[in-house]
Design an enzyme around this catalytic site. Structure first.
Site, short mmCIF file in Angstrom:
data_model
loop_
_atom_site.label_atom_id
_atom_site.label_comp_id
_atom_site.label_asym_id
_atom_site.label_seq_id
_atom_site.Cartn_x
_atom_site.Cartn_y
_atom_site.Cartn_z
CG HIS A 172 -1.82 1.20 1.29
ND1 HIS A 172 -1.97 1.92 2.44
CD2 HIS A 172 -2.57 1.83 0.36
CE1 HIS A 172 -2.79 2.94 2.23
NE2 HIS A 172 -3.17 2.91 0.97
CB CYS A 175 0.77 2.06 8.12
SG CYS A 175 2.49 2.02 8.66
CG HIS A 176 -2.58 3.15 5.81
ND1 HIS A 176 -1.25 3.17 5.45
CD2 HIS A 176 -2.93 4.42 6.07
CE1 HIS A 176 -0.82 4.42 5.50
NE2 HIS A 176 -1.81 5.21 5.87
N GLY A 177 -3.98 -0.91 8.07
CA GLY A 177 -4.86 -2.04 8.32
C GLY A 177 -4.95 -3.10 7.24
#
Length: 192
Positions: A132, A156-158
């Site tokens: 990502h 960080c963003h799952g």
């Protein structure tokens, strides 16, 4: 005796400075072209050679990893080209779980066989960089959060990855990258 054919004959007068071999002008031309060639090489070689990779870059271009001490279910972290590298020995249950996942359920459809080497299906080698935004996922060390699919989890963003490093949930668009590698013996892999 007179020439009766009506054509005039001319005597060729030889220049005493001109010999049968190479004339002075030819020698000067050859010397000038040779000097220009040497000068061109002297200018172009440093320009081309400075584009070659430095010794520290060449040293980082490959990494050897000994996988003999990795127990089934265990992962290790290594460094490859200044980025984390995850090497995991899969258990038979993890291999069965990865093979049981339908490819139609995957965002980036790859089977476990696509991500491992023949004869070494229990060794999974991936870059430890989330696809990502480049964070380092958790799950390679003992006790870290492995996410919903018991593989890797990017805090960080799952993004959630399964045991084969395939993206299952979250914003990551593709699976964890499998770098070029080969087994140079039964216990050592060369990455890069």
């Amino acid at each position: 005796m007179a020439d009766t054919s009506g054509t005039a004959t001319a005597d060729v007068i030889k220049d005493p400075k001109q010999e049968d071999g190479v004339r002075r002008r030819d020698f000067i031309n050859i010397a000038a072209v040779s000097a220009a060639g040497v000068g061109t090489i002297g200018i172009v070689y440093p320009l081309v050679s400075q584009m070659a990779p430095s010794a520290d870059v060449l040293a980082d271009s490959t990494t050897d990893v000994d996988v003999s001490a990795i127990e089934p279910g265990q992962s290790i972290k290594a460094i490859f080209r200044k980025q984390p590298l995850f090497v995991k020995r899969l258990t038979p249950a993890e291999i069965a779980e990865a093979n049981a996942t339908p490819l139609s359920d995957l965002r980036d459809a790859e089977s476990l066989a696509d991500r491992t080497r023949p004869g070494h299906e229990d060794i999974l080698v991936t870059m430890g960089v989330c696809t990502h935004l480049g964070c380092v996922p958790l799950g390679a060390a003992e006790g870290e959060n492995k996410g919903e699919y018991d593989g890797y989890f990017c805090p960080c963003h799952g993004s959630h990855y399964d045991v084969a490093g395939r993206i299952r949930k979250g914003p990551a668009p593709t699976n964890l990258e499998v770098p070029e590698y080969e087994f140079i013996s039964d216990t050592v892999i060369a990455v890069g």
